[in-house]
Design a protein around this motif. Structure first.
Motif, mmCIF file in Angstrom:
data_model
loop_
_atom_site.group_PDB
_atom_site.id
_atom_site.type_symbol
_atom_site.label_atom_id
_atom_site.label_comp_id
_atom_site.label_asym_id
_atom_site.label_seq_id
_atom_site.Cartn_x
_atom_site.Cartn_y
_atom_site.Cartn_z
ATOM 1 N N LEU A 129 -12.698 -1.273 -0.597
ATOM 2 C CA LEU A 129 -11.356 -0.919 -0.117
ATOM 3 C C LEU A 129 -10.578 -2.156 0.304
ATOM 4 O O LEU A 129 -9.368 -2.248 0.068
ATOM 5 N N GLU A 130 -11.266 -3.113 0.915
ATOM 6 C CA GLU A 130 -10.600 -4.366 1.292
ATOM 7 C C GLU A 130 -10.176 -5.149 0.057
ATOM 8 O O GLU A 130 -9.087 -5.746 0.028
ATOM 9 N N GLN A 131 -11.029 -5.154 -0.928
ATOM 10 C CA GLN A 131 -10.748 -5.922 -2.148
ATOM 11 C C GLN A 131 -9.463 -5.464 -2.819
ATOM 12 O O GLN A 131 -8.693 -6.279 -3.340
ATOM 13 N N VAL A 132 -9.204 -4.156 -2.789
ATOM 14 C CA VAL A 132 -7.986 -3.642 -3.432
ATOM 15 C C VAL A 132 -6.846 -3.454 -2.432
ATOM 16 O O VAL A 132 -5.778 -2.941 -2.784
ATOM 17 N N GLY A 133 -7.077 -3.858 -1.177
ATOM 18 C CA GLY A 133 -6.005 -3.849 -0.191
ATOM 19 C C GLY A 133 -5.702 -2.506 0.438
ATOM 20 O O GLY A 133 -4.601 -2.314 0.962
ATOM 21 N N LEU A 134 -6.661 -1.579 0.430
ATOM 22 C CA LEU A 134 -6.402 -0.259 1.002
ATOM 23 C C LEU A 134 -6.746 -0.176 2.489
ATOM 24 O O LEU A 134 -6.274 0.730 3.177
ATOM 25 N N VAL A 135 -7.584 -1.076 2.968
ATOM 26 C CA VAL A 135 -7.859 -1.155 4.403
ATOM 27 C C VAL A 135 -7.844 -2.626 4.820
ATOM 28 O O VAL A 135 -7.964 -3.517 3.989
ATOM 29 N N ARG A 136 -7.684 -2.830 6.100
ATOM 30 C CA ARG A 136 -7.783 -4.179 6.653
ATOM 31 C C ARG A 136 -8.661 -4.134 7.888
ATOM 32 O O ARG A 136 -8.903 -3.077 8.456
ATOM 33 N N ARG A 137 -9.153 -5.300 8.303
ATOM 34 C CA ARG A 137 -10.035 -5.329 9.456
ATOM 35 C C ARG A 137 -9.440 -6.194 10.563
ATOM 36 O O ARG A 137 -8.714 -7.151 10.303
ATOM 37 N N GLU A 138 -9.753 -5.800 11.790
ATOM 38 C CA GLU A 138 -9.323 -6.556 12.959
ATOM 39 C C GLU A 138 -10.496 -6.672 13.911
ATOM 40 O O GLU A 138 -11.324 -5.752 14.016
ATOM 41 N N ARG A 139 -10.566 -7.812 14.637
ATOM 42 C CA ARG A 139 -11.628 -8.023 15.594
ATOM 43 C C ARG A 139 -11.288 -7.352 16.914
ATOM 44 O O ARG A 139 -10.202 -7.516 17.455
#
Length: 236
Positions: free
Chosen positions: A144-154
Motif C-alpha cells: 500500500l505504501e509503494q502505490v501511495g495508498l497509505v502513509r506512516r507516521e512515528r
C-alpha cells in the motif's frame, strides 16, 4: 423482531420468496427482519438468482468456524458503540473483495483502516483486528505504501499507518498508471507483429483505446482534486 443469526427455516423462506419474485423488503417484512439483514444474506450466498437455503446454511457454518474470535474489547469512538459488530465485519469483508487487483492482505489492511474512525492504526492494532502475524501486516502495508495508498507516521516508539482524504485520488492514479502501461505494452505489440497485419491493426486499435482511457482518467482525477480542494475536504 427476532435477533441473532438467521435460522434454516428463515433461509428457506428467503429462498421461497426469491423464487416467488418477492422484493427484499417484502421478504424482510414477512420474516420480521431488517431489509439490510436479508440483503446481506442474499448477497453473500449466491445473489438473487443463485441463493439456496441449504448452501447458505452450510456456508454460514463454515464462515463461523473460519472466522477468528473477536477481541474481548474494542475501543469505542464516536458512535461505534451503537454499531452491529457482525455487520461491520461483513462490510469489511465485502469492501476487501471489492479492491480488485490488490493483494489480499493489502486489501484487508486497506478495509480495516478505511472503516476505523481514526483512519490510522498501529501494527499491533492491525494484528489484533485481523488476527494475522505482524509480518503479514508489514507485507500488506508495504504494498500500500509503494502505490501511495497509505502513509506512516512515528508515534513515540510506534509507527502509525494512515489513510486520508486523498486515498481515492491516489487509488485512481494507480489505475491511470496501469492504463498507461497497457498503452505502452500494446503499442510494442504493433511494432512486433507489424502495423499492416490484422493482429497489428487490432493492437493499434487497442492502444488508442487505452490511451484515451488513460487521458480521461487523468482528467477525472484532476477534476476530483480541484473540486474537493475548493471545499476544503482535501489539501491543495
Amino acid at each position: 423482531m427476532p435477533g441473532g443469526h438467521l435460522t434454516y427455516d428463515e433461509r428457506r423462506k428467503i429462498s421461497e420468496g426469491l423464487a416467488g419474485g418477492l422484493s427484499y423488503a417484502e421478504i424482510a417484512r414477512r420474516l420480521g427482519r431488517p431489509r439490510s439483514t436479508v440483503g446481506r444474506e442474499i448477497a453473500r450466498n449466491g445473489g438473487p438468482h443463485g441463493y439456496h437455503a441449504g448452501r447458505a446454511q452450510q456456508a454460514t457454518g463454515w464462515r463461523a468456524r473460519r472466522r477468528p474470535a473477536a477481541p474481548a474489547s474494542t475501543p469505542a469512538t464516536g458512535d461505534s458503540g451503537r454499531r452491529d459488530p457482525e455487520a461491520v465485519r461483513e462490510f469489511e469483508e465485502r469492501l476487501t473483495a471489492r479492491f480488485g487487483g490488490v493483494p489480499t492482505m493489502a486489501a484487508r489492511v486497506m478495509a480495516c483502516l478505511f472503516t476505523s474512525d481514526t483512519g490510522n492504526l498501529t501494527v499491533a492494532e492491525l494484528t489484533e483486528r485481523l488476527r494475522v502475524s505482524p509480518a503479514s501486516i508489514s507485507k500488506g502495508v508495504g504494498w500500500l505504501e509503494q502505490v501511495g495508498l497509505v502513509r506512516r507516521e512515528r508515534d513515540n516508539r510506534r509507527e502509525r499507518y494512515i489513510i486520508d482524504a486523498e486515498v481515492w485520488y491516489r487509488a485512481w492514479l494507480v489505475g491511470t498508471r496501469s492504463m498507461t502501461l497497457w498503452t505502452e505494452t500494446v503499442r510494442d505489440g504493433v511494432d512486433i507483429l507489424g502495423a499492416d497485419t490484422p493482429a497489428g491493426r487490432r493492437l493499434a486499435t487497442a492502444s488508442r483505446f487505452f490511451e484515451l482511457i488513460s487521458s480521461d482518467m487523468a482528467q477525472a482525477a484532476e477534476h476530483y482534486r480541484q473540486t474537493f480542494a475548493d471545499t476544503g475536504e482535501i489539501p491543495r
